[in-house]
Design an enzyme around this catalytic site. Structure first.
Site, mmCIF file in Angstrom:
data_model
loop_
_atom_site.group_PDB
_atom_site.id
_atom_site.type_symbol
_atom_site.label_atom_id
_atom_site.label_comp_id
_atom_site.label_asym_id
_atom_site.label_seq_id
_atom_site.Cartn_x
_atom_site.Cartn_y
_atom_site.Cartn_z
ATOM 1 C CE LYS A 54 -3.945 -2.147 2.317
ATOM 2 N NZ LYS A 54 -4.764 -2.203 3.546
ATOM 3 C CB ALA A 70 -1.742 0.494 8.287
ATOM 4 C CG ASP A 71 -4.164 -5.312 5.666
ATOM 5 O OD1 ASP A 71 -5.023 -4.773 4.943
ATOM 6 O OD2 ASP A 71 -4.265 -6.485 6.073
ATOM 7 C CB THR A 72 -6.190 -3.863 10.879
ATOM 8 O OG1 THR A 72 -5.389 -2.702 11.105
ATOM 9 C CG2 THR A 72 -6.623 -4.444 12.211
ATOM 10 N N GLY A 107 -0.245 -4.659 10.568
ATOM 11 C CA GLY A 107 1.072 -4.457 9.995
ATOM 12 C C GLY A 107 1.110 -3.044 9.452
#
EC number: 3.6.1.9
Length: 192
Positions: A54, A70-72, A107
């Site tokens: 991203k 970010a990724d959740t 992350g």
């Protein structure tokens, strides 16, 4: 707090609110990438890969020097829970989370275009849900809140009453581990 351009590669209003709360000036440039897990990809590797993809995708089409991606995900009994596909999927997720602990893993990556270098980290927070009644699940789904949230809930919103306790970073559960992100931005020279 910062004098160098920072870009948030996310459309999440929650991530924007968190960065704003830290006094960070930034612009938003959402990155649209395929978020499908790779075969055999571990959950932490998955969120770290997506976060950096991203950040780099935003850098490929947006002015700026530092890019935050970010990724959740929510992990429960080995299942990676992303955003629910529909009401039935949200119902399934909330029932699975009911009364059991789970982990929220975010992350994030900070990419410096000038140096073509990224620093990334995954932050884990344990969340404990109370046992949910079907009426609570139905009422929450009816609000529409679960549909753009990993694991079908938002701790900072209508699901706050479902959470008995957390062990770890609250902002991580919201979607961005703010303490860690700010320190990484500082380490990379994005913040004074």
């Amino acid at each position: 707090m910062n004098s160098r351009p920072i870009v948030l590669a996310s459309a999440s209003p929650r991530r924007s609110e968190l960065l704003e709360s830290a006094g960070i000036t930034f612009v938003v440039a959402p990155a649209d990438i395929d978020e499908t897990p790779l075969p055999g990809e571990e959950p932490v590797d998955h969120v770290l890969r997506l976060a950096e993809e991203k950040a780099r995708a935003a850098a490929s089409r947006t002015e700026g020097r530092f890019f935050v991606g970010a990724d959740t995900i929510v992990l429960c009994d080995g299942e990676i829970m992303g955003k629910p596909k529909d009401a039935a999927d949200a119902d399934r997720m909330l029932k699975k989370l009911s009364g059991v602990p789970h982990e929220v893993v975010t992350g994030y990556a900070v990419y410096d275009r000038e140096r073509d270098a990224a620093l990334s980290q995954a932050v884990r927070t344990k969340v404990f849900f109370k046992s949910l009644r079907q009426e609570e699940i139905d009422a929450y789904i009816a609000t529409g809140c679960p549909f753009d949230k990993a694991g079908a809930y938002a701790i900072q919103g209508g699901a706050a009453h479902m959470v008995q306790k957390i062990d770890g970073s609250y902002s991580n559960v919201v979607g961005l581990p703010l303490c860690e992100v700010v320190e990484t931005l500082r380490t990379m020279g994005a913040l004074d």
